[in-house]
Motif scaffolding. Sequence first.
Motif, PDB file in Angstrom:
ATOM      1  N   GLY A  88       0.786  -1.225   0.000  1.00  0.00           N
ATOM      2  CA  GLY A  88       0.000   0.000   0.000  1.00  0.00           C
ATOM      3  C   GLY A  88       0.820   1.279   0.000  1.00  0.00           C
ATOM      4  N   ILE A  89       2.077   1.194  -0.406  1.00  0.00           N
ATOM      5  CA  ILE A  89       2.957   2.363  -0.437  1.00  0.00           C
ATOM      6  C   ILE A  89       3.135   2.794  -1.894  1.00  0.00           C
ATOM      7  CG2 ILE A  89       5.253   3.258   0.123  1.00  0.00           C
ATOM      8  CD1 ILE A  89       5.380   1.016   2.309  1.00  0.00           C
ATOM      9  N   PRO A  90       2.656   3.983  -2.263  1.00  0.00           N
ATOM     10  CA  PRO A  90       2.787   4.431  -3.653  1.00  0.00           C
ATOM     11  C   PRO A  90       4.258   4.477  -4.072  1.00  0.00           C
ATOM     12  CG  PRO A  90       1.304   5.868  -2.433  1.00  0.00           C
ATOM     13  CD  PRO A  90       1.973   4.972  -1.426  1.00  0.00           C
ATOM     14  N   THR A  91       4.539   3.851  -5.208  1.00  0.00           N
ATOM     15  CA  THR A  91       5.911   3.760  -5.689  1.00  0.00           C
ATOM     16  C   THR A  91       5.955   3.975  -7.184  1.00  0.00           C
ATOM     17  OG1 THR A  91       6.381   2.165  -3.930  1.00  0.00           O
ATOM     18  CG2 THR A  91       8.000   2.335  -5.704  1.00  0.00           C
ATOM     19  N   ALA A  92       6.879   4.833  -7.601  1.00  0.00           N
ATOM     20  CA  ALA A  92       7.077   5.158  -9.015  1.00  0.00           C
ATOM     21  C   ALA A  92       8.441   4.659  -9.475  1.00  0.00           C
ATOM     22  CB  ALA A  92       6.985   6.671  -9.214  1.00  0.00           C
ATOM     23  N   LEU A  93       8.597   4.617 -10.777  1.00  0.00           N
ATOM     24  CA  LEU A  93       9.888   4.350 -11.391  1.00  0.00           C
ATOM     25  C   LEU A  93      10.498   5.684 -11.794  1.00  0.00           C
ATOM     26  CD1 LEU A  93       8.763   1.392 -13.658  1.00  0.00           C
ATOM     27  CD2 LEU A  93       9.879   1.245 -11.440  1.00  0.00           C
ATOM     28  N   CYS A  94      11.803   5.794 -11.667  1.00  0.00           N
ATOM     29  CA  CYS A  94      12.550   6.996 -12.051  1.00  0.00           C
ATOM     30  C   CYS A  94      13.748   6.543 -12.879  1.00  0.00           C
ATOM     31  CB  CYS A  94      13.095   7.728 -10.827  1.00  0.00           C
ATOM     32  SG  CYS A  94      11.886   8.215  -9.630  1.00  0.00           S
ATOM     33  N   TYR A  95      14.301   7.491 -13.595  1.00  0.00           N
ATOM     34  CA  TYR A  95      15.470   7.174 -14.419  1.00  0.00           C
ATOM     35  C   TYR A  95      16.476   8.296 -14.368  1.00  0.00           C
ATOM     36  CZ  TYR A  95      12.353   3.629 -16.259  1.00  0.00           C
ATOM     37  OH  TYR A  95      11.490   2.570 -16.356  1.00  0.00           O
TER      38      TYR A  95
END
Length: 190
Positions: A88-95
């Motif tokens: 339930g922890i919002p997580t994004a991908l980054c580059y």
Amino acid sequence: MEEYLVSTDIMDYTHPSVAIKARELAQGYSSDTEIAKRCFEFVRDAIRHTGDAGEGITTLRASEVLEQAQGWCYAKSHLLAALLRANGIPTALCYQRLSCSEYVEGIYCLHGLNAVCLKEFGWYRVDARGNKEGVDAQFNPPHEKLAFELGENEYDLPDLYAEPLQVVVEALKTYKNYGEMVGHFPDIGE
């Protein structure tokens, strides 16, 4: 924010092994920061970086990364996103666009990492690629300690992504092992 919480084909946290591991890593912890740190340290330390190993298969989906216990930085970021989203922890991908001269002289490539939305700190970038000599990524919010400091002609891509960039997915699908991937890392150009 919902898009950073869903299970996808690549961040497949509904896969039984990923769901079990996510629950296991969260067990006994109540805050999102504590759970995020546990998941980060697991991926950073227990999942081998294919490039550091100098061998192995290329993985893409979180479940594959977990099963094989290895992956390039991109694949490791997929597993970390899946574990955190499952909790339930919002997580994004980054580059980041970095020099890849440690593999092939004079080339640049994308480097995959994550941004985690922590209740106490907001968006916080972490890099679970794996530590080695000269690389010391840590989880210590609000202080960011990524694997690499940006050098000349290197930069952060400014966006947060709910899904991996297509160029990353294509590279991980096309180049099946260490030998094939070296020299064919995903890149977006200057």
